[in-house]
Design an enzyme around this catalytic site. Structure first.
Site, mmCIF file in Angstrom:
data_model
loop_
_atom_site.group_PDB
_atom_site.id
_atom_site.type_symbol
_atom_site.label_atom_id
_atom_site.label_comp_id
_atom_site.label_asym_id
_atom_site.label_seq_id
_atom_site.Cartn_x
_atom_site.Cartn_y
_atom_site.Cartn_z
ATOM 1 N N GLN A 78 21.177 -14.679 21.649
ATOM 2 C CA GLN A 78 21.052 -14.853 22.954
ATOM 3 C C GLN A 78 22.395 -15.677 22.973
ATOM 4 O O GLN A 78 22.632 -16.490 23.177
ATOM 5 C CB GLN A 78 20.624 -15.123 24.263
ATOM 6 C CG GLN A 78 20.732 -14.714 25.337
ATOM 7 C CD GLN A 78 20.617 -14.815 26.623
ATOM 8 O OE1 GLN A 78 19.547 -15.315 26.547
ATOM 9 N NE2 GLN A 78 20.973 -15.024 27.811
ATOM 10 N N PHE A 79 24.298 -15.034 22.639
ATOM 11 C CA PHE A 79 25.397 -15.442 22.392
ATOM 12 C C PHE A 79 25.108 -16.387 23.338
ATOM 13 O O PHE A 79 26.237 -17.397 23.883
ATOM 14 C CB PHE A 79 25.992 -15.265 21.482
ATOM 15 C CG PHE A 79 26.649 -14.137 22.096
ATOM 16 C CD1 PHE A 79 28.105 -14.844 22.952
ATOM 17 C CD2 PHE A 79 26.708 -12.781 22.708
ATOM 18 C CE1 PHE A 79 29.137 -13.733 23.667
ATOM 19 C CE2 PHE A 79 27.392 -11.898 23.141
ATOM 20 C CZ PHE A 79 28.403 -12.095 23.631
ATOM 21 N N THR A 80 25.156 -15.816 24.673
ATOM 22 C CA THR A 80 25.431 -15.639 26.066
ATOM 23 C C THR A 80 25.331 -17.383 26.476
ATOM 24 O O THR A 80 25.598 -18.160 27.116
ATOM 25 C CB THR A 80 25.300 -15.081 27.098
ATOM 26 O OG1 THR A 80 24.038 -14.731 27.390
ATOM 27 C CG2 THR A 80 26.017 -13.889 26.620
#
Length: 146
Positions: A78-80
């Site tokens: 989850q890059f966010t």
């Protein structure tokens, strides 16, 4: 690297209406990779994910880990999670590792966890639009840094 972990009674991740990973009791870990993460960071995070004591012992205290319970681990990139949200009304992703590097490091984390946790490690699909379903047990949620 950071991981948002949630103690769950069940969790799954789907891509295009197909379940690609699922666990029963265990931990769901949303994982964000940051610039500068390296092999030592990955090893430390794997140890924390598998050894962090969030499951109840016989006295009801959080004294047991995934290693102790044999529960499942569902890792979801989850890059966010690595976004910079300190200013403005829109996140900046300059604090997240570039996609090629993030995928390599995430996959290495998966490999390390699988080597150390025979009870089972499931994953989502890197870079895909994923639908994550979970039943948070507690609720128990922690943000881990290596």
């Amino acid at each position: 690297m950071l991981s948002l972990i949630q103690r769950v009674t069940q969790a799954s991740v789907s891509v295009d209406d197909e379940v690609v990973g699922q666990i029963g009791q265990g931990l769901l870990a949303l994982v964000g990779v940051e610039p500068g993460d390296d092999e030592a960071t990955l090893a430390r995070m794997a140890d924390r994910l598998l050894g962090y004591r969030v499951f109840a012992d016989d006295a009801g205290k959080m004294n047991r880990s995934l290693r102790d319970t044999g529960g499942g681990l569902l890792l979801v990139s989850q890059f966010t999670l690595a976004a910079d949200t300190r200013s403005g009304m829109r996140p900046s992703f300059t604090s997240a590792a570039p996609p090629v590097e993030a995928e390599r490091l995430f996959n290495r984390l998966v490999d390390i966890c699988r080597e150390k946790h025979a009870a089972g490690v499931e994953i989502g699909r890197f870079g895909a639009h994923m639908v994550v379903s979970l039943v948070n047990d507690g609720p128990v949620t922690f943000l881990l840094r290596p």
